[in-house]
Scaffold this active site. Structure first.
Site, PDB file in Angstrom:
ATOM      1  N   GLU A  24      -4.682  33.902 -10.431  1.00 43.71           N
ATOM      2  CA  GLU A  24      -5.279  32.593 -10.158  1.00 43.71           C
ATOM      3  C   GLU A  24      -6.631  32.450 -10.851  1.00 43.71           C
ATOM      4  O   GLU A  24      -6.967  31.363 -11.345  1.00 43.71           O
ATOM      5  CB  GLU A  24      -5.425  32.366  -8.659  1.00 43.71           C
ATOM      6  CG  GLU A  24      -5.862  30.942  -8.327  1.00 43.71           C
ATOM      7  CD  GLU A  24      -5.644  30.560  -6.895  1.00 43.71           C
ATOM      8  OE1 GLU A  24      -5.633  29.350  -6.601  1.00 43.71           O
ATOM      9  OE2 GLU A  24      -5.467  31.460  -6.041  1.00 43.71           O
ATOM     10  N   HIS A  69      -3.002  33.732   5.955  1.00 44.84           N
ATOM     11  CA  HIS A  69      -2.011  33.070   5.099  1.00 44.84           C
ATOM     12  C   HIS A  69      -0.920  32.480   5.998  1.00 44.84           C
ATOM     13  O   HIS A  69      -0.087  33.204   6.533  1.00 44.84           O
ATOM     14  CB  HIS A  69      -1.417  34.085   4.124  1.00 44.84           C
ATOM     15  CG  HIS A  69      -0.605  33.468   3.037  1.00 44.84           C
ATOM     16  ND1 HIS A  69      -0.042  32.209   3.134  1.00 44.84           N
ATOM     17  CD2 HIS A  69      -0.236  33.942   1.819  1.00 44.84           C
ATOM     18  CE1 HIS A  69       0.623  31.938   2.029  1.00 44.84           C
ATOM     19  NE2 HIS A  69       0.514  32.980   1.215  1.00 44.84           N
ATOM     20  N   HIS A 120      -5.255  29.133  -3.931  1.00 42.03           N
ATOM     21  CA  HIS A 120      -4.219  29.800  -3.140  1.00 42.03           C
ATOM     22  C   HIS A 120      -4.834  31.039  -2.498  1.00 42.03           C
ATOM     23  O   HIS A 120      -4.610  31.303  -1.327  1.00 42.03           O
ATOM     24  CB  HIS A 120      -3.037  30.154  -4.050  1.00 42.03           C
ATOM     25  CG  HIS A 120      -1.842  30.647  -3.315  1.00 42.03           C
ATOM     26  ND1 HIS A 120      -1.189  29.890  -2.370  1.00 42.03           N
ATOM     27  CD2 HIS A 120      -1.174  31.834  -3.373  1.00 42.03           C
ATOM     28  CE1 HIS A 120      -0.168  30.575  -1.884  1.00 42.03           C
ATOM     29  NE2 HIS A 120      -0.134  31.762  -2.478  1.00 42.03           N
ATOM     30  N   PHE A 133       5.254  33.093  -3.787  1.00 44.25           N
ATOM     31  CA  PHE A 133       6.293  34.065  -4.126  1.00 44.25           C
ATOM     32  C   PHE A 133       7.394  33.406  -4.950  1.00 44.25           C
ATOM     33  O   PHE A 133       7.765  32.254  -4.719  1.00 44.25           O
ATOM     34  CB  PHE A 133       6.913  34.640  -2.856  1.00 44.25           C
ATOM     35  CG  PHE A 133       6.207  35.851  -2.311  1.00 44.25           C
ATOM     36  CD1 PHE A 133       4.977  36.252  -2.793  1.00 44.25           C
ATOM     37  CD2 PHE A 133       6.790  36.590  -1.289  1.00 44.25           C
ATOM     38  CE1 PHE A 133       4.331  37.374  -2.287  1.00 44.25           C
ATOM     39  CE2 PHE A 133       6.156  37.714  -0.768  1.00 44.25           C
ATOM     40  CZ  PHE A 133       4.937  38.110  -1.264  1.00 44.25           C
ATOM     41  N   LYS A 172      -7.810  30.728   3.272  1.00 46.00           N
ATOM     42  CA  LYS A 172      -7.043  31.820   3.888  1.00 46.00           C
ATOM     43  C   LYS A 172      -7.964  32.914   4.416  1.00 46.00           C
ATOM     44  O   LYS A 172      -7.552  33.708   5.273  1.00 46.00           O
ATOM     45  CB  LYS A 172      -6.044  32.387   2.879  1.00 46.00           C
ATOM     46  CG  LYS A 172      -4.905  31.430   2.552  1.00 46.00           C
ATOM     47  CD  LYS A 172      -3.927  32.023   1.558  1.00 46.00           C
ATOM     48  CE  LYS A 172      -2.789  31.060   1.238  1.00 46.00           C
ATOM     49  NZ  LYS A 172      -3.238  29.877   0.479  1.00 46.00           N
ATOM     50  N   CYS A 218       5.603  29.833   0.105  1.00 49.80           N
ATOM     51  CA  CYS A 218       4.234  29.548   0.543  1.00 49.80           C
ATOM     52  C   CYS A 218       3.669  28.270  -0.071  1.00 49.80           C
ATOM     53  O   CYS A 218       2.536  27.897   0.229  1.00 49.80           O
ATOM     54  CB  CYS A 218       3.325  30.721   0.209  1.00 49.80           C
ATOM     55  SG  CYS A 218       3.960  32.298   0.766  1.00 49.80           S
TER      56      CYS A 218
END
Length: 417
Positions: free
Chosen positions: A307, A331, A296, A390, A326, A163
């Site tokens: 985060e 996403h 993110h 990930f 997002k 990602c």
């Protein structure tokens, strides 16, 4: 001094709009691109909603020959590339040749074609598999299709960096230019909403039923999306020669790996902190200079906690505004940070921070300054784009207003004065 790298054009295919202007208007208004999935039977997989692009027709952007050769992911990438080239005011002759490179990111590329091939093989046998379909499969084809269409003969590269692929591609593209290996790079990322991918996230129990609510106390997970975000990045010298409009400076980027877990970020967020601090330090600025952080912000429990910890660790008690696109786009996997990079350019140009929509209940454990539900105006000279993916693929990019900062000194080689 390190050569400067500038963004001179952007192109967008997204669930909230096609093209720069539509995308920027949607970010300003906090539009949602989330809807019921129509490209496959999502309900039978256990969820229904995603940021599916409804109004993209390849026939509006590609020739008939290109449509035959490409899957939908490649088609979105090429369409966004053509938008970016037009936005940059580049002519075909300025792109053709060995000094133009194409560097694109993706997570799964045209994996839906592989699923279709497998389906045909099982039902009808190996000899029934279409050779034309085989020729459209492969994530390596995305930059090749773009290069072929524009005549670029420099490096082509696919970066399947989970990602974080968009940020990885933009960072690598800027490094190519700084190293003198290209004058222009068409970069960014593309991703297609796919049944295989959708099913996988449902099985991981990572999907929210209706909304993605990053940093909200009652968040229930992510929603998938799709699209393409392409940028034209140029060396300062090349941009000046042709009188290009400079939209943003790609100041620097920081990379790291958590080396911890395939889906879960490190609880201490150590790898992510390393990436953000590296990006800021290499930009020749301090954390106090950063005006806005595009998070993110997946809306999953562990990722948002980690985060928030990164932001608090890097900025201390300072309440830097933070938002997650997002919540609007879903996403978009490999394309996420590329689309969000274009959102960062929106912030630099307009002075508006895009909102995190659906934010209702603050989470004391995610104690960050969320731009909630409505775009907020504020100082927007330097913005940071986070991608904490990930496997610990951490990539952070810093963008600045053109001409704001002095050139970055070239780092001394060890052993040299």
């Amino acid at each position: 001094m390190s050569p400067r790298v500038f963004v001179t054009g952007v192109g967008v295919v997204s669930s909230i709009g096609l093209g720069r202007e539509a995308f920027f208007r949607a970010l300003e208004s906090g539009a949602s691109g989330i809807s019921s999935v129509t490209s496959f039977d999502a309900v039978s997989l256990g969820r229904e909603k995603a940021g599916e692009v409804k109004d993209f027709d390849p026939r509006d952007h590609l020739t008939q020959g290109e449509q035959r050769r490409m899957g939908r992911c490649s088609a979105m990438a090429l369409a966004a590339a053509r938008m970016a080239i037009a936005d940059a005011g580049l002519e075909p002759a300025q792109l053709a040749g060995p000094r133009t490179a194409v560097v694109l990111g993706t997570t799964m590329g045209e994996a839906q074609i592989l699923a279709e091939l497998d389906h045909e093989w099982i039902l009808r046998g190996q000899k029934a598999v279409s050779r034309a379909m085989i020729s459209r499969y492969g994530s390596t084809l995305l930059p090749i299709h773009v290069a072929r269409a524009i005549g670029a003969r420099g490096m082509v590269l696919t970066l399947p960096a989970a990602c974080a692929a968009g940020n990885y591609a933009i960072g690598f593209a800027s490094d190519l230019i700084r190293a003198g290996r290209a004058d222009v790079v068409v970069t960014g990322a593309a991703e297609l909403l796919q049944e295989l991918q959708f099913s996988g996230f449902v099985r991981l129990a990572a999907m929210a039923p209706e909304r993605c609510q990053p940093f909200d106390k009652n968040r229930q997970g992510l929603l998938l999306g799709e699209g393409a975000g392409l940028l034209i990045v140029e060396s300062e010298a090349h941009a000046e020669r042709r009188g290009a409009r400079l939209q943003a400076e790609v100041r620097s980027h920081g990379l790291s790996c958590d080396a911890y877990h395939i889906t879960r970020p490190h609880p201490d967020a150590t790898g992510s902190i390393v990436a953000m601090r590296a990006a800021i330090e290499r930009s020749g600025i301090t954390a106090d200079d950063v005006d806005f952080v595009n998070a993110h912000g997946t809306g999953t429990h562990h990722n948002d906690l980690a985060e928030a910890k990164v932001v608090r660790e890097v900025f201390g008690s300072r309440r830097v505004p933070v938002s997650s696109m997002k919540s609007m786009l879903g996403h978009c996997m490999g394309a996420a940070s590329a689309l969000e990079a274009i959102g960062c350019i929106f912030t630099l140009e307009t002075g508006l921070y895009p909102p995190t929509i659906g934010y209702e209940t603050p989470d004391p454990e995610c104690d960050v300054e969320v731009v909630a539900n409505v775009a907020r105006r504020g100082k927007s000279d330097i913005v940071v784009n986070n991608s904490l993916a990930f496997g610990g693929y951490n990539s952070v990019t810093v963008f600045a207003k053109p001409g704001l900062l002095p050139p970055i000194p070239t780092p001394a080689v060890e052993g040299e004065a």
